[in-house]
Design an enzyme around this catalytic site. Structure first.
Site, mmCIF file in Angstrom:
data_model
loop_
_atom_site.group_PDB
_atom_site.id
_atom_site.type_symbol
_atom_site.label_atom_id
_atom_site.label_comp_id
_atom_site.label_asym_id
_atom_site.label_seq_id
_atom_site.Cartn_x
_atom_site.Cartn_y
_atom_site.Cartn_z
ATOM 1 C CB VAL A 70 -1.277 -0.013 0.970
ATOM 2 C CG1 VAL A 70 -1.996 -0.530 1.048
ATOM 3 C CG2 VAL A 70 0.110 0.025 2.958
ATOM 4 C CB SER A 148 -3.911 3.365 16.868
ATOM 5 O OG SER A 148 -3.067 2.879 18.242
ATOM 6 C CE1 TYR A 161 0.620 1.416 14.494
ATOM 7 C CE2 TYR A 161 -1.038 1.373 16.183
ATOM 8 C CZ TYR A 161 -0.975 0.455 15.856
ATOM 9 O OH TYR A 161 -1.730 0.481 15.050
ATOM 10 N N GLY A 162 1.883 6.341 16.598
ATOM 11 C CA GLY A 162 1.027 6.980 16.948
ATOM 12 C C GLY A 162 1.016 8.794 15.709
ATOM 13 C CE LYS A 165 -2.683 2.698 12.752
ATOM 14 N NZ LYS A 165 -3.403 2.246 11.257
ATOM 15 C CB ALA A 194 -5.631 -10.907 20.171
#
Length: 306
Positions: A70, A148, A161-162, A165, A194
């Site tokens: 992607v 997230s 990641y933060g 997101k 999970a």
């Protein structure tokens, strides 16, 4: 009310396992034709994606697979082109693909920072861009970003990641405005689930509760005709919530107080959330500040035609 996707075509990225797989199966079970995306060598299909296609077909549904990365615009465009060649439309896009490269910011390399942001932010942007004009011409589209709590609220060791997101929330905010007239609704899902990405990070007891299956109902709602727009839905362990961004009412400071000391002196008033509200666009903040300034200076101003 029964939510169905008969006649609809969906693309789900990162759908070879975990949340993406669960979303794809849920869409197919309710009538959608689904493009299963899972990264593979160019021109190939991963075994995981092929298995999801087989699972959908065994249940009487329709699905195909594509191995697009992607974060590669050309591969994404090829995936969308193959979807159009097969079914002639794209109604739903779930931007689910993601990766982790967790480390404290002090130890994180900028290569890992860029890689994670490229997958989460640029991946969502490339996929959304590739279907945008299709949805505009159809007069219908549903796009789901995957944000997230790490982006919304922060989490140690996940600066990359933060950042990615939280960035997709900004993308959602503007696309929801630009897509409104063409019935394109853009929302964000904030899941706690999970998956292989979270395995080992949480206890087995908690892991057993936060199943992907408990998150997918929220994703399917955000793909439906009844979906809202510009909304963040949190989901996990069978619980659901809406996250919203508010701004305090604030106050006008006279010119002699427009300095750091003035802000410090009036901090409690600026921080007061008793009159806080959600703003519908970036212009809402500008209009509020201009109105307060005008009122504080006794100036008559009309913002209705701006």
């Amino acid at each position: 009310m029964s939510i169905r996707f008969d006649g609809k075509v969906a693309i789900v990225t990162g759908a070879g396992a975990g949340l993406g797989r669960c979303h794809a199966l849920g869409l197919a079970a309710r009538g959608a034709k689904v493009m299963i995306n899972d990264i593979a060598a160019v021109g190939e299909v991963s075994a995981a994606a092929a298995a999801v296609v087989a699972e959908i077909e065994a249940a009487g549904g329709e699905a195909i697979a594509h191995g697009a990365n992607v974060a590669d615009a050309a591969q994404v465009e090829d995936m969308v082109a193959q979807t159009m060649a097969k079914w002639g439309r794209v109604d739903i896009l779930i931007n689910n693909a993601g990766i982790l490269r967790d480390k404290s910011f002090a130890k994180m390399t900028m290569d890992d920072f860029r890689l994670v942001v490229d997958v989460h932010l640029m991946g969502a942007a490339y996929c959304s861009k590739a279907v945008w004009n299709i949805m505009r011409e159809q007069g219908y589209g549903r796009i789901v970003m995957t944000t997230s709590s790490s982006g919304l609220y922060g989490n140690f060791g996940q600066a990359n990641y933060g950042a990615g997101k939280m960035a997709v929330v900004g993308l959602m905010n503007t696309l929801s405005i630009e897509g409104h007239k063409n019935n394109i609704r853009v929302n964000a899902l904030s899941p706690t689930a999970a998956t292989s990405m979270t395995e080992g990070l949480i206890s087995e007891e908690v892991f057993a509760l936060i199943t992907p299956e408990s998150v997918t109902p929220a994703a399917l709602f955000l793909c439906s005709d009844e979906a809202p727009t510009k909304t963040i839905v949190g989901a996990g362990a069978g619980s659901y919530a809406v996250a919203r961004l508010y701004e305090t009412d604030g106050m006008y400071l006279p010119e002699e107080h427009q300095n750091p000391e003035g802000i410090a002196e009036h901090w409690q008033q600026l921080f007061d959330n008793s009159e806080q509200k959600e703003l519908s666009s970036g212009w809402g903040q500008t209009a509020k500040f201009v109105e307060k300034s005008a009122a504080g200076q006794g100036i008559a101003i009309d913002l209705s035609n701006v």
